[in-house]
Write a protein that holds these residues in place. Structure first.
Motif, short mmCIF file in Angstrom:
data_model
loop_
_atom_site.label_atom_id
_atom_site.label_comp_id
_atom_site.label_asym_id
_atom_site.label_seq_id
_atom_site.Cartn_x
_atom_site.Cartn_y
_atom_site.Cartn_z
N LEU A 9 0.90 -1.15 0.08
CA LEU A 9 0.09 -0.05 -0.16
C LEU A 9 0.83 1.08 -0.08
CD1 LEU A 9 -3.13 0.97 0.30
CD2 LEU A 9 -2.46 1.19 2.76
N VAL A 10 0.75 2.06 -1.02
CA VAL A 10 1.60 3.27 -1.21
C VAL A 10 0.96 4.59 -0.96
CG1 VAL A 10 3.66 2.11 -2.36
CG2 VAL A 10 1.78 3.27 -3.60
N LYS A 11 -0.44 4.49 -1.13
CA LYS A 11 -1.15 5.78 -1.05
C LYS A 11 -2.30 5.57 0.29
CE LYS A 11 -3.68 9.00 -4.18
NZ LYS A 11 -5.06 8.99 -2.99
N SER A 12 -2.55 6.56 0.85
CA SER A 12 -3.40 6.53 2.04
C SER A 12 -4.91 6.36 1.35
CB SER A 12 -3.38 7.83 2.78
OG SER A 12 -4.41 7.67 3.89
N ILE A 17 -13.01 6.28 -2.17
CA ILE A 17 -14.23 5.94 -1.91
C ILE A 17 -14.32 4.55 -1.03
CG2 ILE A 17 -14.72 7.00 -4.02
CD1 ILE A 17 -14.99 4.46 -5.43
N PRO A 18 -15.42 4.38 -0.39
CA PRO A 18 -15.68 3.37 0.64
C PRO A 18 -15.27 2.10 -0.12
CG PRO A 18 -17.28 4.75 1.00
CD PRO A 18 -16.69 5.55 -0.20
N LYS A 19 -15.91 1.91 -1.25
CA LYS A 19 -15.64 0.56 -1.86
C LYS A 19 -14.10 0.19 -1.95
CE LYS A 19 -17.01 -1.87 -6.26
NZ LYS A 19 -17.67 -1.75 -7.44
N HIS A 20 -13.09 1.27 -2.34
CA HIS A 20 -11.51 1.33 -2.44
C HIS A 20 -11.32 0.91 -1.24
CE1 HIS A 20 -11.33 3.29 -6.58
NE2 HIS A 20 -12.12 2.23 -6.85
N ARG A 21 -11.82 1.54 0.00
CA ARG A 21 -11.15 1.16 1.28
C ARG A 21 -11.68 -0.20 1.79
NH1 ARG A 21 -12.91 6.15 5.14
NH2 ARG A 21 -12.29 7.86 4.10
N ALA A 22 -12.64 -0.66 1.41
CA ALA A 22 -13.10 -2.06 1.77
C ALA A 22 -12.28 -3.24 0.89
CB ALA A 22 -14.46 -2.61 1.25
N THR A 23 -11.77 -2.70 -0.33
CA THR A 23 -10.82 -3.64 -1.04
C THR A 23 -9.48 -3.62 -0.36
OG1 THR A 23 -12.23 -3.23 -2.99
CG2 THR A 23 -9.95 -4.50 -3.31
N VAL A 24 -8.89 -2.48 0.08
CA VAL A 24 -7.66 -2.50 0.69
C VAL A 24 -7.70 -3.38 1.72
CG1 VAL A 24 -6.17 -0.81 1.93
CG2 VAL A 24 -7.07 -0.21 -0.40
N LYS A 25 -8.78 -3.24 2.83
CA LYS A 25 -8.82 -3.99 3.96
C LYS A 25 -8.99 -5.38 3.65
CE LYS A 25 -11.81 -4.11 8.40
NZ LYS A 25 -12.70 -3.37 8.88
N ALA A 26 -9.84 -5.80 2.69
CA ALA A 26 -9.94 -7.18 2.10
C ALA A 26 -8.59 -7.85 1.84
CB ALA A 26 -11.03 -7.36 1.15
N LEU A 27 -7.61 -7.21 1.35
CA LEU A 27 -6.56 -7.59 1.12
C LEU A 27 -5.71 -7.81 2.11
CD1 LEU A 27 -5.78 -5.38 -2.40
CD2 LEU A 27 -5.81 -8.13 -2.02
N GLY A 28 -5.71 -6.98 3.25
CA GLY A 28 -5.19 -7.36 4.37
C GLY A 28 -4.03 -6.12 4.44
N HIS A 53 -4.13 2.45 -8.33
CA HIS A 53 -3.68 3.48 -8.00
C HIS A 53 -3.11 3.85 -6.56
CE1 HIS A 53 -7.83 3.89 -6.90
NE2 HIS A 53 -7.40 5.00 -6.12
N MET A 54 -3.40 2.99 -5.76
CA MET A 54 -3.12 2.90 -4.33
C MET A 54 -2.09 2.21 -4.01
SD MET A 54 -6.79 3.42 -2.90
CE MET A 54 -6.33 3.80 -1.31
N VAL A 55 -1.59 0.99 -4.81
CA VAL A 55 -0.68 -0.18 -4.47
C VAL A 55 0.45 -0.47 -5.39
CG1 VAL A 55 -2.47 -1.58 -3.35
CG2 VAL A 55 -2.08 -1.73 -5.75
N LYS A 56 1.32 -0.91 -5.15
CA LYS A 56 2.56 -1.26 -5.95
C LYS A 56 2.59 -2.79 -5.82
CE LYS A 56 6.95 -1.37 -4.60
NZ LYS A 56 8.15 -0.79 -4.21
N VAL A 57 2.71 -3.44 -6.97
CA VAL A 57 2.64 -4.91 -6.90
C VAL A 57 4.01 -5.38 -7.68
CG1 VAL A 57 1.25 -6.85 -8.08
CG2 VAL A 57 0.15 -4.62 -7.39
N GLU A 58 4.34 -6.48 -7.13
CA GLU A 58 5.73 -7.40 -7.78
C GLU A 58 5.27 -8.66 -7.82
OE1 GLU A 58 9.23 -6.50 -5.39
OE2 GLU A 58 8.35 -4.60 -4.68
N GLU A 59 5.70 -9.36 -8.90
CA GLU A 59 5.56 -10.80 -9.10
C GLU A 59 6.82 -11.47 -8.44
OE1 GLU A 59 4.94 -11.76 -13.24
OE2 GLU A 59 2.92 -10.93 -13.13
N ILE A 60 6.43 -12.42 -7.41
CA ILE A 60 7.32 -13.06 -6.90
C ILE A 60 7.33 -14.56 -7.13
CG2 ILE A 60 8.08 -11.61 -5.18
CD1 ILE A 60 6.44 -13.15 -3.13
#
Length: 60
Positions: A9-12, A17-28, A53-60
């Motif tokens: 998570l790189v952006k607060s 919007i509430p839907k995006h907040r819920a998605t962030v929380k669901a991802l842990g 727009h809020m996260v940085k993703v890397e494949e491992i």
């Protein structure tokens, strides 16, 4: 395709919007710069697409 994704998570969520907040929380993701590892599947990819727009993703 990788078998795991490293999601940071790189952006607060304060102005999000509430839907995006819920998605962030669901991802842990609870705090800024927190990183979680999730399996690489369609469900997780869909969640990432919604908040790309809020996260940085890397494949491992």
């Amino acid at each position: 395709m990788a078998d795991k994704l490293k999601i940071t998570l790189v952006k607060s969520t304060i102005g999000a919007i509430p839907k995006h907040r819920a998605t962030v929380k669901a991802l842990g993701l609870t705090k800024l710069n927190k990183t979680v590892e999730k399996p690489d599947n369609a469900a997780v990819r869909g969640m990432i697409e919604q908040i790309k727009h809020m996260v940085k993703v890397e494949e491992i």
